[in-house]
Design a protein around this motif. Structure first.
Motif, mmCIF file in Angstrom:
data_model
loop_
_atom_site.group_PDB
_atom_site.id
_atom_site.type_symbol
_atom_site.label_atom_id
_atom_site.label_comp_id
_atom_site.label_asym_id
_atom_site.label_seq_id
_atom_site.Cartn_x
_atom_site.Cartn_y
_atom_site.Cartn_z
ATOM 1 N N ALA A 1 0.817 -1.207 0.000
ATOM 2 C CA ALA A 1 0.000 0.000 0.000
ATOM 3 C C ALA A 1 0.854 1.261 0.000
ATOM 4 C CB ALA A 1 -0.945 0.010 1.193
ATOM 5 N N PHE A 2 2.167 1.105 0.023
ATOM 6 C CA PHE A 2 3.036 2.265 0.096
ATOM 7 C C PHE A 2 3.929 2.406 -1.131
ATOM 8 C CE2 PHE A 2 2.054 1.080 4.494
ATOM 9 C CZ PHE A 2 1.483 2.265 4.927
ATOM 10 N N GLU A 3 3.584 1.720 -2.213
ATOM 11 C CA GLU A 3 4.312 1.914 -3.463
ATOM 12 C C GLU A 3 3.951 3.282 -4.046
ATOM 13 O OE1 GLU A 3 6.568 -0.169 -4.665
ATOM 14 O OE2 GLU A 3 6.246 -1.586 -3.014
ATOM 15 N N SER A 4 4.753 3.741 -4.992
ATOM 16 C CA SER A 4 4.568 5.083 -5.544
ATOM 17 C C SER A 4 3.376 5.165 -6.487
ATOM 18 C CB SER A 4 5.830 5.511 -6.300
ATOM 19 O OG SER A 4 6.946 5.559 -5.441
ATOM 20 N N HIS A 5 2.756 6.327 -6.492
ATOM 21 C CA HIS A 5 1.770 6.641 -7.523
ATOM 22 C C HIS A 5 2.513 6.939 -8.822
ATOM 23 C CE1 HIS A 5 -1.024 6.993 -4.222
ATOM 24 N NE2 HIS A 5 -0.486 8.107 -3.769
ATOM 25 N N VAL A 6 1.792 6.940 -9.927
ATOM 26 C CA VAL A 6 2.345 7.339 -11.223
ATOM 27 C C VAL A 6 1.432 8.418 -11.800
ATOM 28 C CG1 VAL A 6 2.857 6.613 -13.584
ATOM 29 C CG2 VAL A 6 3.368 5.073 -11.671
ATOM 30 N N ALA A 7 2.015 9.523 -12.236
ATOM 31 C CA ALA A 7 1.242 10.610 -12.847
ATOM 32 C C ALA A 7 1.919 11.041 -14.137
ATOM 33 C CB ALA A 7 1.132 11.792 -11.891
ATOM 34 N N ILE A 8 1.138 11.093 -15.214
ATOM 35 C CA ILE A 8 1.680 11.446 -16.530
ATOM 36 C C ILE A 8 0.807 12.526 -17.158
ATOM 37 C CG2 ILE A 8 2.388 10.617 -18.798
ATOM 38 C CD1 ILE A 8 2.429 7.779 -17.636
ATOM 39 N N ALA A 9 1.421 13.655 -17.483
ATOM 40 C CA ALA A 9 0.721 14.712 -18.214
ATOM 41 C C ALA A 9 0.990 14.518 -19.701
ATOM 42 C CB ALA A 9 1.199 16.084 -17.767
#
Length: 206
Positions: A1-9
């Protein structure tokens, strides 16, 4: 539950939608990088959101039809509904997505993340909530309580039980009309999926 999020613009935003992906049991957003990059290449903003996904709901709920929906909603907002799941508000999907969008808007204002905020809350009407397996069921349940642009289920939802007489029946809440209309629900599943019959049953109920 503590892995990184991923955000792509996207390099050039041509879609008004934010694609948010919820991984399946034990999964991480990084595992869906191809899906997220494809969404961004098509002109949409994309987020892979990490959330508490270790609990295998199908195994813990079994054939108890009333077990599934409370857990789904608790994972969404952290309100205590089930003794099986201990997710609180700070770790819930709602808080994580809200905090991530506020962070992205504050630190990368030129990337256009503000389009997906309404004040200090997600702008649900501009969000396509997607998920794989457990994440698919989570997306479907969230669509019951907030009005999303669309719900995309990949290899899910699998919230179905063996009813008396041996027939399959959707878990409680699956067929209940909600904030997102049924016409905005989409799904994809392989006919060889071991849970395919449950997936199709739930899609029909949705």
């Amino acid at each position: 539950a503590f892995e990184s999020h991923v955000a792509i613009a996207p390099g050039r935003a041509t879609s008004p939608l934010l694609v948010v992906y919820l991984p399946g049991t034990g999964g991480t957003p990084a595992n869906a990088s191809a899906f997220l990059n494809t969404s961004a290449n098509a002109g949409a903003h994309a987020i892979g959101l990490m959330y508490p996904d270790v609990l295998a709901i199908l195994e813990d709920c079994g054939d108890d039809p009333a077990c599934y929906f409370p857990i789904r909603l608790q994972k969404f907002d952290g309100a205590s509904r089930s003794p099986i799941d201990t997710v609180g508000p700070s770790d819930a999907i709602l808080n994580r997505l809200t905090k991530l969008l506020l962070y992205l808007d504050a630190h990368f204002p030129s990337e256009g993340w503000s389009a997906f905020l309404s004040g200090n809350a997600p702008k649900w009407s501009s969000i396509a909530l997607c998920g794989g397996s457990q994440g698919a069921g989570e997306a479907a349940a969230i669509g019951k309580v907030v009005a999303l642009a669309r719900v995309v289920q990949l290899s899910g939802t699998v919230d179905a039980v063996n009813a008396p007489g041996g027939a399959l029946a959707p878990a409680t809440g699956v067929g209940t009309p909600g904030a997102t209309p049924a016409s905005a629900y989409y799904g994809f599943d392989h006919t060889g999926d071991q849970f395919h019959s449950k997936v199709v049953l739930d899609w029909t109920a949705l």
